[in-house]
Design an enzyme around this catalytic site. Structure first.
Site, mmCIF file in Angstrom:
data_model
loop_
_atom_site.group_PDB
_atom_site.id
_atom_site.type_symbol
_atom_site.label_atom_id
_atom_site.label_comp_id
_atom_site.label_asym_id
_atom_site.label_seq_id
_atom_site.Cartn_x
_atom_site.Cartn_y
_atom_site.Cartn_z
ATOM 1 N N SER A 115 0.822 -1.207 0.000
ATOM 2 C CA SER A 115 0.000 0.000 0.000
ATOM 3 C C SER A 115 0.857 1.259 0.000
ATOM 4 O O SER A 115 1.962 1.274 0.576
ATOM 5 C CB SER A 115 -0.863 -0.009 1.263
ATOM 6 O OG SER A 115 -1.451 1.249 1.478
ATOM 7 N N TYR A 139 -1.420 0.323 10.152
ATOM 8 C CA TYR A 139 -1.696 -0.397 8.900
ATOM 9 C C TYR A 139 -0.493 -0.289 7.952
ATOM 10 O O TYR A 139 0.037 -1.293 7.466
ATOM 11 C CB TYR A 139 -2.973 0.166 8.255
ATOM 12 C CG TYR A 139 -3.182 -0.267 6.831
ATOM 13 C CD1 TYR A 139 -3.424 -1.610 6.534
ATOM 14 C CD2 TYR A 139 -3.136 0.643 5.774
ATOM 15 C CE1 TYR A 139 -3.616 -2.023 5.219
ATOM 16 C CE2 TYR A 139 -3.321 0.246 4.468
ATOM 17 C CZ TYR A 139 -3.561 -1.087 4.194
ATOM 18 O OH TYR A 139 -3.736 -1.485 2.897
ATOM 19 N N LYS A 143 2.334 -3.207 6.531
ATOM 20 C CA LYS A 143 2.650 -3.458 5.114
ATOM 21 C C LYS A 143 4.162 -3.337 4.890
ATOM 22 O O LYS A 143 4.759 -4.130 4.154
ATOM 23 C CB LYS A 143 1.885 -2.482 4.223
ATOM 24 C CG LYS A 143 0.376 -2.722 4.196
ATOM 25 C CD LYS A 143 0.020 -3.975 3.427
ATOM 26 C CE LYS A 143 -1.461 -4.254 3.398
ATOM 27 N NZ LYS A 143 -1.829 -5.482 2.697
ATOM 28 N N LEU A 190 -13.926 7.108 -0.543
ATOM 29 C CA LEU A 190 -14.603 8.288 -1.094
ATOM 30 C C LEU A 190 -15.633 7.952 -2.174
ATOM 31 O O LEU A 190 -16.782 8.413 -2.097
ATOM 32 C CB LEU A 190 -13.543 9.255 -1.660
ATOM 33 C CG LEU A 190 -14.106 10.497 -2.333
ATOM 34 C CD1 LEU A 190 -14.920 11.338 -1.362
ATOM 35 C CD2 LEU A 190 -12.974 11.336 -2.932
HETATM 36 N N1 UFG Z 1 -12.892 11.483 1.896
HETATM 37 C C1 UFG Z 1 -13.900 12.396 2.161
HETATM 38 N N2 UFG Z 1 -15.112 11.903 2.551
HETATM 39 C C2 UFG Z 1 -15.367 10.567 2.689
HETATM 40 C C3 UFG Z 1 -14.331 9.640 2.407
HETATM 41 C C4 UFG Z 1 -13.104 10.148 2.015
HETATM 42 O O1 UFG Z 1 -13.706 13.608 2.053
HETATM 43 O O2 UFG Z 1 -16.485 10.189 3.069
HETATM 44 C C5 UFG Z 1 -11.579 11.983 1.445
HETATM 45 C C6 UFG Z 1 -10.442 11.555 2.356
HETATM 46 O O3 UFG Z 1 -10.266 12.508 3.387
HETATM 47 C C7 UFG Z 1 -9.272 11.503 1.388
HETATM 48 C C8 UFG Z 1 -9.922 11.092 0.054
HETATM 49 O O4 UFG Z 1 -11.303 11.372 0.205
HETATM 50 O O5 UFG Z 1 -8.737 12.771 1.228
HETATM 51 C C9 UFG Z 1 -9.750 9.614 -0.257
HETATM 52 O O6 UFG Z 1 -10.129 8.871 0.900
HETATM 53 P P1 UFG Z 1 -10.348 7.293 0.894
HETATM 54 O O7 UFG Z 1 -10.829 6.922 2.249
HETATM 55 O O8 UFG Z 1 -11.179 6.902 -0.280
HETATM 56 O O9 UFG Z 1 -8.902 6.714 0.627
HETATM 57 P P2 UFG Z 1 -7.516 6.986 1.403
HETATM 58 O O10 UFG Z 1 -6.710 7.864 0.516
HETATM 59 O O11 UFG Z 1 -7.713 7.443 2.782
HETATM 60 O O12 UFG Z 1 -6.931 5.517 1.559
HETATM 61 C C10 UFG Z 1 -6.426 4.726 0.525
HETATM 62 C C11 UFG Z 1 -6.649 3.274 0.863
HETATM 63 C C12 UFG Z 1 -5.898 2.889 2.111
HETATM 64 C C13 UFG Z 1 -4.448 3.218 1.932
HETATM 65 C C14 UFG Z 1 -4.261 4.630 1.488
HETATM 66 C C15 UFG Z 1 -2.853 4.774 1.084
HETATM 67 O O13 UFG Z 1 -8.014 3.027 1.025
HETATM 68 O O14 UFG Z 1 -6.020 1.509 2.338
HETATM 69 O O15 UFG Z 1 -5.067 4.956 0.359
HETATM 70 O O16 UFG Z 1 -2.507 6.021 0.937
HETATM 71 F F1 UFG Z 1 -3.811 3.071 3.105
#
Ligand code: UFG
Length: 316
Positions: A115, A139, A143, A190
């Protein structure tokens, strides 16, 4: 090829099983079904239910296999902060049992789901595999620990290993049995959250004060079908007793608001959103440098953000 897929009932693992079987590979799935869905599997797959922490079961699952695709593991950043021991146990200790089983049976090939969480808060963007790894949550730490174990196993048990560092995976695949959907509970990602949002329950935008052009976070989204294509190419590239680490993303960053616009386009109606505080542990920008993937395994993504959103929508 005969391949063991660990975590084959999960979102990404189930896409791998489908694509591998459709291209003629013989697949065994080992999964404890703690977060996955049994109905994601094709009825003809060889399935063994149980934990990676059970060495006898792992050896039974591995018997006859020539290679492993290792997807099984805990993958929620927030949960990992609350339960770091669980993450170390399942992810790191579980992978050690798998590597020991492979050693016992002389299986030399593995592709591992790593990841971008291994990088932590990057100093430069796009991020290359040479960047320093300082994970900001357990997490990401697990990894990274597994990647280190793979490097050791490349030396000590002549393993040919590739760790694919995923950025943000989205999208879905239509099978003869219907769509393979992303079915996390709770859902934190997201795109699926945005597709579920309603006026009554709007999408929360985590932070509008980031140092980015539209003040929301930027991420690199890759379609799950492109991601599995990278696994297949990685598998075919496993020849020498080395451990390679490769970023898998699109190389393009989209802000949260650009994703919101894409969802509004696909649903043909304006998405309801509400501003919310920053989410703990979120870096402002995460975009992959994917040049190593092209050089080493001849992989490039072909599907864009709109297709990811459309497919996630159709699958939901
Ligand atoms: N976000 C929102 N609202 C939501 C969900 C997400 O604004 O309801 C924002 C988050 O703050 C972030 C972006 O959308 O800025 C993407 O968020 P995600 O939760 O979709 O994904 P992440 O970037 O947090 O996480 C992903 C993987 C993880 C991994 C990470 C590595 O899901 O497993 O990338 O950088 F660890």
């Amino acid at each position: 090829m005969k391949i063991l897929v660990t975590g084959g009932t999960g979102y990404i693992g189930s896409h791998a099983v489908e694509i591998l079987m459709n291209s003629g590979h013989e697949v065994t799935v080992l999964d404890d079904c703690s977060t996955g869905h049994l109905d994601s599997l094709p009825p003809t797959v060889r399935f063994i239910q149980g934990s990676l922490l059970d060495p006898d079961l792992v050896v039974r699952a591995l018997k006859g296999c020539e290679a492993v695709m290792h997807f099984a593991g805990k993958s929620l950043v927030g949960e990992s902060v609350k339960k770091p021991d669980l993450y170390r146990q399942v992810n790191v200790a579980g992978t050690k049992v798998l590597l020991d089983g492979m050693n016992t049976l002389g299986i030399k090939k593995i592709v591992f789901s790593s990841s971008a969480a291994t990088y932590g808060e990057p100093e430069k963007s796009p991020i290359s595999e040479k960047a320093q790894c300082v994970p900001t949550n357990p997490y990401g730490e697990t990894k990274l620990a597994i990647e280190r174990d793979l490097s050791t196993a490349a030396l000590t048990q002549h393993l040919a290993a590739i760790s694919l560092r995923y950025f943000n995976v989205a999208g879905a695949l239509k099978t003869q049995r219907g769509w393979l959907a992303e079915r996390h509970e709770p859902e934190t990602h997201l795109i699926p959250n945005a597709l579920r949002a309603t006026k009554e329950s709007p999408l929360r935008i985590f932070g509008r004060d980031w140092n980015t052009p539209d003040r929301t976070c930027i991420r690199d989204y890759v379609h799950v079908v492109d991601l599995i294509d990278a696994h297949v190419k990685a598998l075919n590239a496993l020849v020498d007793s080395k451990h390679h680490i490769i970023n898998i993303g699109s190389g393009t960053g989209y802000s949260v608001m650009q994703v919101v616009d894409a969802v509004s386009r696909v649903k043909n109606s304006e998405l309801a959103t509400v501003d919310a505080p920053r989410r703990a542990g979120d870096p402002a920008v995460l975009v992959a440098d994917i040049s190593k993937a092209e050089k080493l395994i001849n992989w490039k993504p072909v599907k864009g953000l709109d297709e990811m959103v459309e497919d996630t929508f159709k699958a939901s």
